[in-house]
Design an enzyme around this catalytic site. Structure first.
Site, short mmCIF file in Angstrom:
data_model
loop_
_atom_site.label_atom_id
_atom_site.label_comp_id
_atom_site.label_asym_id
_atom_site.label_seq_id
_atom_site.Cartn_x
_atom_site.Cartn_y
_atom_site.Cartn_z
CE1 TYR A 4 -4.14 -1.98 5.09
CE2 TYR A 4 -3.32 0.15 4.38
CZ TYR A 4 -3.82 -1.10 4.08
OH TYR A 4 -3.98 -1.47 2.77
CB SER B 286 -0.89 0.01 1.25
OG SER B 286 -1.60 1.24 1.34
#
Length: 269
Positions: free
Chosen positions: A144, A131
């Site tokens: 995250y 990501s």
């Protein structure tokens, strides 16, 4: 020439389904995975195998099933992942462990399961879906960011370890795309009286807006296809809106505090 065989974790929806459908249309033999394929009786884009990245035995069996059916495994796409939001201080520890089990330990287990076959057949490609958030610590998405950042660093290390086996490993880092990730994300509750109550709720609303307005997942699928076609893929590929991709370059060149200020302004903090 025989079709290249692809295994995609988390293939039942979102980016995984988009990637698998696109590669199928390009004449690849695609196997996706889901924790319980029986929940997807109407799914016919490609074959789904049972696999839970938190349970190593299911990983071993799924990889063995693909090899038994096809005799090889050319491409692994480590896509299965989960989102998590919340203040660092207030996120339950069991949820921290869960996000690392799924976003980091799981992909590592899958890579370890496919490497012997790729080595035996003389090569292969692994694409880890990380990501853009994994390149920076984002407010209220810190766990995250950390889980995806850890996967990115393992990719860099393992890529060098397996170079002599003609196995290439690549990070593909998407920005915000219109998928169901927000629905499946763990949200630490916005707690009345918390010192983070107002600012976390505001950030949560903004994150959901970004995902809802995200790009078409087909862009990620096309990038995956392009990487597979390359003889020697790069280490990192970002894919997303222009400013999301530019943010990675800015992080490299701007002083830390100036970059932090840009993030604070972006998230209206």
């Amino acid at each position: 020439m025989d079709k290249k065989v692809v295994l995609i974790t988390g293939g039942s929806s979102g980016l995984g389904k988009a990637i698998g459908t696109y590669l199928t249309s390009k004449n690849f033999k695609v196997y996706g995975t889901a924790r319980n394929p029986k929940n997807y009786q109407d799914f016919d884009a490609f074959e789904l195998l049972p696999l839970d990245v938190k349970i190593p035995e299911t990983i071993t069996k799924a990889v063995a099933d693909v090899i038994s059916k096809e005799g090889r495994l050319d491409v692994l796409i480590n896509n299965a992942g989960v989102g998590i939001t919340g203040p660092i201080e207030e996120t339950p520890h069991e949820e921290i462990l869960n996000v690392f089990d799924i976003n980091f330990h799981g992909p590592v287990h899958v890579m370890k399961a496919v490497l012997p076959q790729m080595r035996e057949q003389g090569g292969g490609k692994i694409i880890n879906i990380t990501s853009i958030a994994g390149y920076m610590g984002l407010p209220f998405r810190g766990y995250y960011s950390a889980s995806k950042g850890a996967l990115g660093l393992i990719t860099e290390a393992l890529r060098m370890e397996v170079k002599d086996f003609d196995i290439t490993i690549t990070n593909l880092a998407p920005g915000d795309f219109a998928t169901n990730i927000a629905a499946g994300r763990y949200h630490s509750p916005v707690t009345d009286g918390s010192p983070y109550q107002e600012v976390y709720q505001k950030s949560l609303n903004l994150m959901n807006e970004h995902v809802d307005a995200g790009g078409n997942p087909i862009q990620v699928a096309e990038k995956v296809y392009g990487i597979i076609q390359k003889k020697s893929p790069k280490v990192h590929y970002p894919v997303g809106e222009f400013m999301q991709r530019v943010s990675l370059s800015l992080k490299k060149i701007l002083p830390d505090k100036l970059y932090e200020k840009l993030l604070l302004n972006h998230y209206k903090l």
